[in-house]
Design an enzyme around this catalytic site. Structure first.
Site, PDB file in Angstrom:
ATOM      1  N   THR A 144      46.610  61.802  40.184  1.00 34.57           N
ATOM      2  CA  THR A 144      47.955  61.255  39.986  1.00 34.57           C
ATOM      3  C   THR A 144      47.845  59.799  39.545  1.00 34.57           C
ATOM      4  OG1 THR A 144      48.767  62.749  41.663  1.00 34.57           O
ATOM      5  CG2 THR A 144      50.192  60.882  41.117  1.00 34.57           C
ATOM      6  N   SER A 160      39.455  46.014  32.429  1.00 38.54           N
ATOM      7  CA  SER A 160      39.752  46.067  33.863  1.00 38.54           C
ATOM      8  C   SER A 160      40.837  45.051  34.198  1.00 38.54           C
ATOM      9  CB  SER A 160      38.485  45.751  34.661  1.00 38.54           C
ATOM     10  OG  SER A 160      38.817  45.633  36.027  1.00 38.54           O
ATOM     11  N   GLY A 171      36.989  48.840  35.212  1.00 36.75           N
ATOM     12  CA  GLY A 171      35.916  48.632  34.253  1.00 36.75           C
ATOM     13  C   GLY A 171      34.725  49.554  34.480  1.00 36.75           C
ATOM     14  N   SER A 172      34.335  49.727  35.722  1.00 39.70           N
ATOM     15  CA  SER A 172      33.155  50.553  36.001  1.00 39.70           C
ATOM     16  C   SER A 172      33.378  51.990  35.544  1.00 39.70           C
ATOM     17  CB  SER A 172      32.832  50.539  37.501  1.00 39.70           C
ATOM     18  OG  SER A 172      32.581  49.221  37.926  1.00 39.70           O
ATOM     19  N   CYS A 231      27.886  40.964  41.939  1.00 40.92           N
ATOM     20  CA  CYS A 231      27.280  42.242  42.304  1.00 40.92           C
ATOM     21  C   CYS A 231      25.893  42.029  42.893  1.00 40.92           C
ATOM     22  CB  CYS A 231      27.153  43.146  41.085  1.00 40.92           C
ATOM     23  SG  CYS A 231      28.579  43.083  40.025  1.00 40.92           S
TER      24      CYS A 231
HETATM   25  C1  LIG Z   1      34.052  43.227  36.546  1.00 40.74           C
HETATM   26  C2  LIG Z   1      33.304  43.857  35.452  1.00 40.74           C
HETATM   27  C3  LIG Z   1      33.153  45.248  35.373  1.00 40.74           C
HETATM   28  C4  LIG Z   1      33.630  46.155  36.463  1.00 40.74           C
HETATM   29  O1  LIG Z   1      35.021  46.270  36.485  1.00 40.74           O
HETATM   30  P1  LIG Z   1      35.710  46.884  37.803  1.00 40.74           P
HETATM   31  O2  LIG Z   1      37.138  47.019  37.422  1.00 40.74           O
HETATM   32  O3  LIG Z   1      35.498  45.890  38.880  1.00 40.74           O
HETATM   33  O4  LIG Z   1      35.061  48.190  38.065  1.00 40.74           O
HETATM   34  C5  LIG Z   1      32.499  45.774  34.290  1.00 40.74           C
HETATM   35  N1  LIG Z   1      32.026  44.994  33.320  1.00 40.74           N
HETATM   36  C6  LIG Z   1      32.148  43.658  33.340  1.00 40.74           C
HETATM   37  C7  LIG Z   1      31.609  42.838  32.224  1.00 40.74           C
HETATM   38  C8  LIG Z   1      32.794  43.041  34.412  1.00 40.74           C
HETATM   39  O5  LIG Z   1      32.896  41.726  34.442  1.00 40.74           O
END
Ligand SMILES: *Cc1c(COP(=O)(O)O)cnc(C)c1O
Length: 397
Positions: free
Chosen positions: A237, A199, A70-71, A324
């Site tokens: 990769t 994610s 997600g990040s 976080c």
């Molecule tokens: C967990 C989360 C992320 C980050 O995802 P990762 O895969 O942990 O980097 C981003 N946005 C939201 C809303 C999340 O809950």
């Protein structure tokens, strides 16, 4: 009893997902860029995953890019829109005050580079008002980025409406759908979404893998440079086992959205009913427009961190706001954004149920939280002052 109720932080990888991944570690381990068959088999799995994920969200396979989560997807979406905008002299970006830090910190970086950022307010019920987005859009707006479901309070945003406004005004629209895909039916075309982040580890897939959907015609900027993987937009990769696992997890989660929501809805009601009986407490976020797994509640006169640690001793894993922010003493920016005073933000608990939660677990959570809140209030000076009338209560009893 052990109750894992922090599914917004991460989820357990399901057995089905692990089983699907295993062959890609030790049998079909080839590099998808290699021309011999063990490489091509990996390549086939990669492209099959891309097709399946595209279908689930109503996109085309070539609009799906695999990332590390997600990040990374949030970073790449926002940076790409910023670069595209800058080419046309558009250096204004709109977002909201309660986005994930992957969004907010990327915007901070762009602000230092000379972009202008407008963060719209979030209503006290945890919903962004599309009218405010519309008002904030200017000639030089390059991007609107609003999360689909908030990770702390679980509120669902009017994404389709915001998407329509952006489409009408010809502004790119990105949504962080990390907390949404396994709870809400998503179709990027019908919902006017140009870019979307996913994610895997939030829906029983593995950590370290995700998706960025970018509509055909939206040129991505590569933020990881190197080989020509992902059509030159994301080098490295490919994480084949992770991608295969994510695909199985997503298919499974999406196929059971309605069934899961029906079950979770009953458990959520029961949990809210039980916790609301604790005097001077307040549920944060809209009660209707929220995903069924999330209950976020504040208790006057109680330190959220202390509550969390005592609950852990009783086998209950929950969070006090965003994962976080734990370890830092800042109150959750999400709870501040919906207008809670910082001492109340500090006294909040986020409970996020898994699909396998049971009524018995809900009873255990309610009873244990009730006991511990009472215990902690027993030596809280704030609570004493409120009870003796020296300090006003914030919530009603
Ligand atoms: C967990 C989360 C992320 C980050 O995802 P990762 O895969 O942990 O980097 C981003 N946005 C939201 C809303 C999340 O809950």
């Amino acid at each position: 009893m052990f109750v894992y109720a922090d599914n917004a932080a991460t989820t357990a990888v399901s057995k089905k997902v692990v089983d699907a991944m295993v062959p890609y570690f030790s049998e079909i381990y080839g590099n998808p860029s290699s021309l011999y068959s063990v490489g091509q088999k990996a390549k086939d799995a990669l492209e099959e995953s891309r097709e399946k994920i595209a279908k689930i969200i109503g996109a085309k396979p070539k609009e799906i890019y695999f990332t590390s989560g997600g990040s990374e997807s949030d970073n790449q979406a926002i940076i790409s829109a910023a670069r595209l905008g800058a080419k046309e002299g558009k250096k204004h970006i709109i977002s909201s005050k309660f986005e994930h830090h992957a969004v907010l910190h990327t915007l901070d970086t762009l602000e230092k580079e000379g972009f202008e950022i407008t963060l719209v307010d979030v209503h006290s019920n945890g919903i962004v008002d599309p009218v405010e987005i519309e008002k904030a859009i200017r000639e030089d707006t390059a991007l609107v980025t609003i999360m689909y479901v908030n990770n702390e309070i679980g509120t669902i945003q009017p994404i389709e409406e915001i998407g329509r406004i952006c489409r009408d005004k010809n502004v790119l629209f990105h949504t962080d759908a990390v907390q949404a895909v396994s709870h809400v039916h998503i179709n990027v075309k019908e919902q006017n979404i140009d870019m979307l982040s996913i994610s895997a580890h939030k829906f029983h897939g593995p950590k370290g893998v995700g998706v960025l959907y970018a509509k055909n015609g939206v040129t991505l900027t590569s933020i990881i440079n190197g080989g020509a993987q992902e059509r030159g937009k994301r080098a490295g990769t490919e994480n084949i086992a992770g991608i295969v696992g994510m695909t199985v997890a997503l298919e499974d989660a999406v196929s059971r959205i309605d069934e899961n929501n029906a079950n979770l809805s009953l458990l959520q009601d029961k949990l809210i009913e039980g916790l609301k009986k604790i005097p001077y407490s307040n549920i944060n976020g809209d009660l209707e427009k929220r995903i069924k797994s999330n209950v976020n509640i504040s208790f006057e006169g109680v330190e959220g961190e202390s509550l969390l640690l005592l609950l852990d001793q009783k086998g209950i894993a929950v969070s006090s706001g965003s994962a976080c922010s734990s370890g830092s003493i800042d109150p959750s920016h999400v709870l501040i954004a919906i207008g809670l005073p910082s001492e109340v933000a500090h006294s909040s608990l986020r409970i996020t149920l898994g699909e396998d939660a049971t009524e018995e677990q809900i009873d255990y959570i309610v009873n244990t939280v009730t006991e511990i809140v009472e215990y902690l209030r027993g030596f809280s000076p704030f609570w004493d002052e409120m009870m003796s009338g020296k300090r006003p209560h914030i919530f009603e009893n």
